[in-house]
Motif scaffolding. Structure first.
Motif, PDB file in Angstrom:
ATOM      1  N   ASP A 116       0.868  -1.164   0.000  1.00  0.00           N
ATOM      2  CA  ASP A 116       0.000   0.000   0.000  1.00  0.00           C
ATOM      3  C   ASP A 116       0.919   1.232   0.000  1.00  0.00           C
ATOM      4  O   ASP A 116       1.846   1.333   0.796  1.00  0.00           O
ATOM      5  CB  ASP A 116      -0.846  -0.061   1.292  1.00  0.00           C
ATOM      6  N   ARG A 117       0.679   2.189  -0.945  1.00  0.00           N
ATOM      7  CA  ARG A 117       1.573   3.356  -1.066  1.00  0.00           C
ATOM      8  C   ARG A 117       1.715   4.123   0.251  1.00  0.00           C
ATOM      9  O   ARG A 117       2.752   4.691   0.552  1.00  0.00           O
ATOM     10  CB  ARG A 117       1.058   4.366  -2.113  1.00  0.00           C
ATOM     11  N   SER A 118       0.645   4.195   1.032  1.00  0.00           N
ATOM     12  CA  SER A 118       0.681   5.035   2.251  1.00  0.00           C
ATOM     13  C   SER A 118       1.554   4.401   3.335  1.00  0.00           C
ATOM     14  O   SER A 118       1.844   5.023   4.347  1.00  0.00           O
ATOM     15  CB  SER A 118      -0.734   5.238   2.790  1.00  0.00           C
ATOM     16  N   GLN A 119       1.950   3.143   3.129  1.00  0.00           N
ATOM     17  CA  GLN A 119       2.755   2.486   4.166  1.00  0.00           C
ATOM     18  C   GLN A 119       4.218   2.316   3.750  1.00  0.00           C
ATOM     19  O   GLN A 119       4.933   1.490   4.290  1.00  0.00           O
ATOM     20  CB  GLN A 119       2.139   1.125   4.510  1.00  0.00           C
ATOM     21  N   ILE A 120       4.619   3.114   2.762  1.00  0.00           N
ATOM     22  CA  ILE A 120       6.040   3.080   2.350  1.00  0.00           C
ATOM     23  C   ILE A 120       6.715   4.371   2.826  1.00  0.00           C
ATOM     24  O   ILE A 120       6.133   5.448   2.736  1.00  0.00           O
ATOM     25  CB  ILE A 120       6.160   2.988   0.808  1.00  0.00           C
ATOM     26  N   THR A 160      12.206  16.135   3.537  1.00  0.00           N
ATOM     27  CA  THR A 160      11.808  16.367   4.929  1.00  0.00           C
ATOM     28  C   THR A 160      12.895  15.843   5.860  1.00  0.00           C
ATOM     29  O   THR A 160      13.253  14.669   5.788  1.00  0.00           O
ATOM     30  CB  THR A 160      10.494  15.597   5.220  1.00  0.00           C
ATOM     31  N   PRO A 161      13.456  16.703   6.740  1.00  0.00           N
ATOM     32  CA  PRO A 161      14.553  16.226   7.587  1.00  0.00           C
ATOM     33  C   PRO A 161      14.100  15.764   8.979  1.00  0.00           C
ATOM     34  O   PRO A 161      13.136  16.296   9.547  1.00  0.00           O
ATOM     35  CB  PRO A 161      15.440  17.466   7.718  1.00  0.00           C
ATOM     36  N   ILE A 162      14.806  14.775   9.520  1.00  0.00           N
ATOM     37  CA  ILE A 162      14.720  14.418  10.943  1.00  0.00           C
ATOM     38  C   ILE A 162      16.162  14.491  11.440  1.00  0.00           C
ATOM     39  O   ILE A 162      17.074  13.973  10.789  1.00  0.00           O
ATOM     40  CB  ILE A 162      14.202  12.971  11.138  1.00  0.00           C
ATOM     41  N   VAL A 163      16.377  15.151  12.575  1.00  0.00           N
ATOM     42  CA  VAL A 163      17.745  15.258  13.096  1.00  0.00           C
ATOM     43  C   VAL A 163      17.952  14.204  14.186  1.00  0.00           C
ATOM     44  O   VAL A 163      17.151  14.100  15.112  1.00  0.00           O
ATOM     45  CB  VAL A 163      18.013  16.678  13.647  1.00  0.00           C
ATOM     46  N   VAL A 164      19.014  13.413  14.038  1.00  0.00           N
ATOM     47  CA  VAL A 164      19.359  12.412  15.052  1.00  0.00           C
ATOM     48  C   VAL A 164      20.653  12.861  15.709  1.00  0.00           C
ATOM     49  O   VAL A 164      21.696  12.962  15.056  1.00  0.00           O
ATOM     50  CB  VAL A 164      19.563  11.011  14.420  1.00  0.00           C
ATOM     51  N   VAL A 165      20.566  13.181  17.028  1.00  0.00           N
ATOM     52  CA  VAL A 165      21.785  13.535  17.761  1.00  0.00           C
ATOM     53  C   VAL A 165      22.340  12.224  18.302  1.00  0.00           C
ATOM     54  O   VAL A 165      21.803  11.631  19.227  1.00  0.00           O
ATOM     55  CB  VAL A 165      21.483  14.549  18.885  1.00  0.00           C
ATOM     56  N   ASN A 166      23.431  11.763  17.669  1.00  0.00           N
ATOM     57  CA  ASN A 166      23.970  10.439  17.986  1.00  0.00           C
ATOM     58  C   ASN A 166      25.117  10.552  19.003  1.00  0.00           C
ATOM     59  O   ASN A 166      25.620  11.634  19.246  1.00  0.00           O
ATOM     60  CB  ASN A 166      24.466   9.789  16.679  1.00  0.00           C
ATOM     61  N   LYS A 167      25.516   9.425  19.554  1.00  0.00           N
ATOM     62  CA  LYS A 167      26.615   9.348  20.550  1.00  0.00           C
ATOM     63  C   LYS A 167      26.261  10.198  21.778  1.00  0.00           C
ATOM     64  O   LYS A 167      27.124  10.879  22.336  1.00  0.00           O
ATOM     65  CB  LYS A 167      27.951   9.799  19.940  1.00  0.00           C
ATOM     66  N   ILE A 168      24.975  10.145  22.159  1.00  0.00           N
ATOM     67  CA  ILE A 168      24.490  10.931  23.303  1.00  0.00           C
ATOM     68  C   ILE A 168      25.119  10.430  24.598  1.00  0.00           C
ATOM     69  O   ILE A 168      25.132  11.113  25.615  1.00  0.00           O
ATOM     70  CB  ILE A 168      22.929  10.873  23.360  1.00  0.00           C
ATOM     71  N   ASP A 169      25.687   9.205  24.560  1.00  0.00           N
ATOM     72  CA  ASP A 169      26.295   8.627  25.766  1.00  0.00           C
ATOM     73  C   ASP A 169      27.739   9.087  25.965  1.00  0.00           C
ATOM     74  O   ASP A 169      28.381   8.714  26.938  1.00  0.00           O
ATOM     75  CB  ASP A 169      26.249   7.094  25.695  1.00  0.00           C
ATOM     76  N   ARG A 170      28.258   9.915  25.034  1.00  0.00           N
ATOM     77  CA  ARG A 170      29.645  10.393  25.195  1.00  0.00           C
ATOM     78  C   ARG A 170      29.748  11.285  26.425  1.00  0.00           C
ATOM     79  O   ARG A 170      28.858  12.110  26.671  1.00  0.00           O
ATOM     80  CB  ARG A 170      30.074  11.213  23.975  1.00  0.00           C
ATOM     81  N   ASP A 178      11.188  23.206  11.025  1.00  0.00           N
ATOM     82  CA  ASP A 178      10.418  22.624  12.116  1.00  0.00           C
ATOM     83  C   ASP A 178      10.730  21.128  12.221  1.00  0.00           C
ATOM     84  O   ASP A 178       9.852  20.292  12.171  1.00  0.00           O
ATOM     85  CB  ASP A 178       8.920  22.848  11.824  1.00  0.00           C
ATOM     86  N   PHE A 179      12.036  20.800  12.337  1.00  0.00           N
ATOM     87  CA  PHE A 179      12.412  19.379  12.283  1.00  0.00           C
ATOM     88  C   PHE A 179      12.288  18.705  13.657  1.00  0.00           C
ATOM     89  O   PHE A 179      12.560  19.310  14.679  1.00  0.00           O
ATOM     90  CB  PHE A 179      13.849  19.221  11.763  1.00  0.00           C
ATOM     91  N   ILE A 223       7.984   7.210  10.783  1.00  0.00           N
ATOM     92  CA  ILE A 223       6.647   6.936  10.226  1.00  0.00           C
ATOM     93  C   ILE A 223       5.743   8.165  10.320  1.00  0.00           C
ATOM     94  O   ILE A 223       4.977   8.470   9.421  1.00  0.00           O
ATOM     95  CB  ILE A 223       6.046   5.707  10.948  1.00  0.00           C
ATOM     96  N   GLU A 224       5.915   8.912  11.409  1.00  0.00           N
ATOM     97  CA  GLU A 224       5.052  10.078  11.625  1.00  0.00           C
ATOM     98  C   GLU A 224       5.440  11.264  10.733  1.00  0.00           C
ATOM     99  O   GLU A 224       4.595  11.968  10.211  1.00  0.00           O
ATOM    100  CB  GLU A 224       5.178  10.480  13.107  1.00  0.00           C
TER     101      GLU A 224
END
Length: 613
Positions: free
Chosen positions: A3-7, A124-134, A161-162, A193-194
């Motif tokens: 289903d296109r909406s689930q890709i 559309t961007p999503i920002v992932v701040v990685n290595k948060i355990d440093r 508004d990421f 997904i959101e």
């Protein structure tokens, strides 16, 4: 067919070493793609030996994850600006990007480079701040840096508004709160997904499929990977291939594959928005369109960044030619270089007046270095000249590539580094001292000034400095000599084998590049002179034996450690009148003209012609 909406189609972009590939690993592992007892290699996406050894991604790769009822197609892209051609194309395949940023290092040159590409394609961007355990993580400041970067790159209001996800890819944890981590990646799956839009293309329209990546398989031949832009693609379907030069040819889809984890799965059909692999079309190339034969419409050809650096690749003609390599002729060299063009769109190969020499242009030293390394592993022998930047004329003005250079150095090395860059025509644009004893300096520098700088930089900072750079733009040509090597070299006068006695007799002249017992030929570079001129030396000489013996004479002799070059260091070290000889087993530096008297004649001739100008 899904289903296109689930890709969801996303690319992961980041500066090199900020953890993209590890993040994909964890997303794969936690999605249940692998069986419980299946051994999964670390950095599963980095598939070729060079990528594993260097810990970098060179080729873009794609994978698919099923989460709940959603199919998430993920493309892992290279972080190095040298592989910008790969990043550029990936943007056409996806609807959104995960921008991965290190929680301590923050925004780096390639972060800016890859993000600019994503924003230009309105993703559309999503920002992932990685290595948060440093221990030194500073998520709040890093988010501010990212926001400043978005504003600087003129992102739209929607892009500004990421959403932000805090993660530790190594531990496989993520959350929406910087203070505490959930011990899984659910926060990231849900955010994807959101926030990432589903494909909007129409399944009803005539077929269009843009080839963005190429693979090759012994049994299936060329495999074209890309996204179905509209319509439906089916196994066995007759299609029209719209070539890059505007031509058209008929073909047939022999096999069609979808992706599941790291595996390709044979499928019957796929619709608009799906990322699939197509096999069975001979001579298909990147940037071509597979279309409906009744309504053949080509998609716009991909725009690729122009090369900025070039080198001459030559057939090996040293006295040791043909000893260690399997492929040594100009025909084989030509074949291999033109084969590379099929999958690497940022590369250019031009033939020269000589059938034994080819000018190869690429995006940077790393780009060309990786090609040479791959070739030597495949059994090729060749010689290359010093890398040179490509100077262009734009509106009648001579322009050269300018790089944005970011340097982290201990405070005590700062003065020496700034002085060394000043002599290479670098212009400082920013300096941040956050009181930790480390200073971050940002420069704009002609690409010429960076050739051969890394070794000098590591010496100045005693190995503690970190430098990163990315292509910024073309700027007016800075006249005069920029960068380059200031020291002369020690050149062998003999053919033979280096001896300890020979090496010890010239040790005080400079640093040696060879160990005792190395085969040497006349004109080969065996060391670096302490002065700025070249001298000819004999390191093959044997000790004359006498009948007077001394019990301790030879035992006290200690040789200094020679400097042995890696391929990249050798390429950086070269001067205009030198070649680097590369075989599957050796990397040797040599003069273009091996004979001393011929070299001197050529030098005299050059000086006379310069004087006449």
């Amino acid at each position: 067919m899904h289903d296109r909406s689930q890709i969801r189609n996303i690319a992961i972009i980041a500066h090199v070493d900020h953890g993209k590939t590890t993040l994909v690993d964890k997303l794969l592992q936690q999605s249940g793609i692998f069986r419980e007892n299946e051994a999964v290699q670390e950095r599963a996406m980095d598939s070729n030996d060079l990528e594993r050894e260097r810990g970098i991604t060179i080729l873009a790769k794609n994978t698919a994850i099923t989460y709940k009822d959603y199919l998430i197609n993920i493309v892992d892209t290279p972080g190095h600006a040298d592989f910008g051609g790969e990043v550029e194309r990936i943007m056409k395949m996806v609807d959104g990007v995960l921008l991965v940023v290190d929680a301590y290092e923050g925004c780096m040159p390639q972060t800016k480079f890859v993000l600019r590409k994503a924003l230009e394609h309105h993703l559309t961007p999503i920002v992932v701040v990685n290595k948060i355990d440093r221990p030194a993580a500073r998520p709040a400041e890093v988010i501010d840096e990212v926001l400043d970067l978005f504003i600087e790159l003129e992102a739209s209001d929607e892009q500004l508004d990421f959403p932000v996800v805090y993660a530790s890819a190594l531990n496989g944890t993520s959350s929406l709160d910087p203070e505490k981590q959930d011990d899984n990646m659910l926060a990231l799956y849900e955010t994807i997904i959101e926030h990432i839009p589903a494909p909007t293309e129409n399944v009803e329209e005539p077929l269009q499929f843009l080839v963005t990546l190429m693979d090759y398989n012994e049994y299936l031949g060329r495999i074209a990977i890309g996204r179905v832009n509209r319509g439906v693609i089916r196994q066995g379907q007759p299609v029209a291939v719209m070539t890059r030069d505007g031509g058209k040819k008929s073909a047939r889809i022999e096999k069609l594959f979808g992706f599941q984890g790291l595996r390709r799965v044979e499928i019957e059909e796929a619709g608009a928005g799906d990322i699939v692999a197509v096999a069975g079309i001979k001579d298909i190339n990147i940037g071509e369109t597979i279309a409906d034969p009744n309504q053949p419409e080509a998609l716009p050809v991909l725009k690729i960044d122009e090369p900025t650096l070039q080198m001459t690749f030559l057939v090996n003609n040293s006295p040791f030619a043909g000893r260690e390599g399997k492929w040594v002729t100009s025909r084989k060299l030509r074949e291999r270089l033109f084969k590379e063009l099929e999958t690497d769109v940022s590369l250019r190969v031009d033939e020269t007046d000589s059938p034994d020499a080819f000018v190869v242009s690429g995006r940077g030293e790393l780009h060309l270095g990786i090609l040479i390394e791959n070739m030597r592993r495949e059994g090729y022998e060749l010689q290359v000249s010093k890398p040179e930047v490509i100077v262009r004329e734009i509106d009648g003005v001579k322009m050269e590539p300018i790089e944005r250079l970011l340097i982290d150095v201990p405070e005590e090395s700062m003065g020496a580094v700034m002085e060394s860059l000043g002599s290479r025509k670098a212009e400082m644009v920013n300096m941040i001292n956050n009181g930790s004893g480390q200073v971050r300096l940002e420069f704009l520098i002609p690409a010429r000034g960076l050739i051969g700088y890394r070794t000098h930089f590591l010496t100045l900072t005693r190995g503690y400095g970190v430098m990163n750079h990315a292509f910024d733009s073309y700027g007016p040509y800075a006249g005069g000599q920029v960068g380059g090597r200031h020291e002369g070299v020690l050149v062998s006068s003999e053919n033979g084998v280096s001896t300890l006695y020979g090496i010890l007799s010239i040790e005080d002249r400079g640093i040696l590049f060879v160990e005792p017992g190395t085969e040497i030929y006349e004109g080969m570079i065996v060391g670096e002179h302490t002065r700025d001129n070249d001298i000819v030396v004999n390191i093959c000489k044997e000790k004359q034996l006498t009948n007077v013996r001394s019990a301790t004479k030879d035992e006290t002799v200690k040789m200094k450690t020679p400097r042995l070059f890696s391929l990249e260091q050798a390429l950086e070290y070269l001067n205009d009148d030198e070649y680097c000889e590369i075989t599957p087993k050796s990397v040797r530096l040599r003069k273009k003209i091996l004979n001393k008297s011929e070299r001197e004649r050529a030098e005299k001739h050059r000086k006379m012609s310069e004087a006449n100008l």
